[in-house]
Design an enzyme around this catalytic site. Structure first.
Site, PDB file in Angstrom:
ATOM      1  N   SER A 134      67.726  50.054  66.562  1.00 45.03           N
ATOM      2  CA  SER A 134      66.600  50.984  66.492  1.00 45.03           C
ATOM      3  C   SER A 134      66.628  51.709  65.155  1.00 45.03           C
ATOM      4  O   SER A 134      67.711  51.898  64.573  1.00 45.03           O
ATOM      5  CB  SER A 134      66.692  52.011  67.631  1.00 45.03           C
ATOM      6  OG  SER A 134      65.736  53.043  67.471  1.00 45.03           O
TER       7      SER A 134
ATOM      8  N   TYR B 188      71.228  57.568  73.667  1.00 46.35           N
ATOM      9  CA  TYR B 188      70.542  56.362  73.182  1.00 46.35           C
ATOM     10  C   TYR B 188      70.752  56.193  71.684  1.00 46.35           C
ATOM     11  O   TYR B 188      71.144  55.118  71.212  1.00 46.35           O
ATOM     12  CB  TYR B 188      69.045  56.459  73.498  1.00 46.35           C
ATOM     13  CG  TYR B 188      68.226  55.314  72.935  1.00 46.35           C
ATOM     14  CD1 TYR B 188      68.154  54.112  73.608  1.00 46.35           C
ATOM     15  CD2 TYR B 188      67.550  55.448  71.720  1.00 46.35           C
ATOM     16  CE1 TYR B 188      67.424  53.048  73.080  1.00 46.35           C
ATOM     17  CE2 TYR B 188      66.808  54.397  71.199  1.00 46.35           C
ATOM     18  CZ  TYR B 188      66.748  53.199  71.885  1.00 46.35           C
ATOM     19  OH  TYR B 188      66.024  52.154  71.363  1.00 46.35           O
TER      20      TYR B 188
END
Length: 249
Positions: free
Chosen positions: A138, A151
């Site tokens: 990400s 996350y």
């Protein structure tokens, strides 16, 4: 890399980025295997995409990860590409004691599972030409959103791990890609939405896939797509301004 004529295993392939990768690679003439936890979704996809191979498997469970690798070795030993895509994104309030039962699956899915699967599949992939591991991380691996700290930390860990994996595998002929999406319009992060079927915005999946496939074709091993490129370049300089714009818990 050659994007045709491969046998590709994609984890978390029942929706979002994973499913989009599956559809794109099928169009390019590859055999695609997808895994997921939802039998109904796997059944629906197998009807809609003739030729796709589906396998019910939960990457959170270490035993199921080992069983998946054994199943692939037995049934599809020609598999030469692993795409570690499965992911969980939770909002976590760090001002209160952590619920470990809640965040453990997030850590397992995002970090431990792809690390473990990579180790299980190296011997399988290494027997075949065009061997490749792709880890989907990400843009938040470089600049975290404080609202979802676990996350972001797992994606940062995967960025670091992917660098080490690429270095260790370079002499045995296995390519290692990191695909770092920006915010993409998928169901990821539905934990924080009242309507669990609602997507969270971001660029269209098709736009992300186009950028990712271009990077893969051209052997861009650290592929930051869209605004992820800016996050990669600016890192800490962006952190304060980005998080100041996002409402904290």
């Amino acid at each position: 890399m050659n994007i045709k004529g491969n046998t590709i295993l994609i984890t978390g392939g029942t929706s979002g980025i994973g499913l989009a990768f599956a559809e794109e690679f099928i169009k390019e003439g590859n055999q695609v295997i997808i895994t997921g936890r939802r039998a109904d979704r796997l059944e629906e996809i197998s009807k809609r995409l003739p030729g796709i191979i589906t396998k019910l498997s939960d990457v959170v469970d270490a035993a199921q990860r080992t069983e998946l690798a054994d199943w692939v070795k037995q049934n599809h030993p020609e598999t030469n590409i692993l795409i570690n895509n499965a992911g969980v994104q939770l909002v976590v309030d760090l001002k209160t004691p952590l619920d470990l039962d809640r965040i453990a699956p997030e850590i397992e899915t995002n970090f431990i599972a792809p690390v473990h699967l990579g180790s299980l599949f190296v011997p399988i992939l290494g027997e075949n030409a065009n061997a490749t591991i792709m880890n989907v991380t990400s843009g938040l691996a470089f600049v975290p959103i404080a609202l979802m700290p676990i996350y972001c930390a797992t994606k940062a860990a995967m960025h670091s791990f992917t660098l080490s994996l690429r270095y260790q595998l370079k002499d045995i002929g296995i390519k290692v890609f990191e695909i770092a999406p920006p915010s993409v319009d998928t169901e990821l992060g539905h934990d924080r939405r009242a309507d669990k079927s609602q997507s969270h915005g971001g660029i269209p999946v098709s736009e992300f896939i186009a950028g990712a496939m271009d990077a893969i074709r051209n052997d861009v091993y650290e592929a930051t797509v869209g605004m992820s490129a800016g996050l990669r370049e600016k890192r800490e300089a962006v952190f304060e301004s980005m998080n100041d714009r996002i409402k904290l818990i």
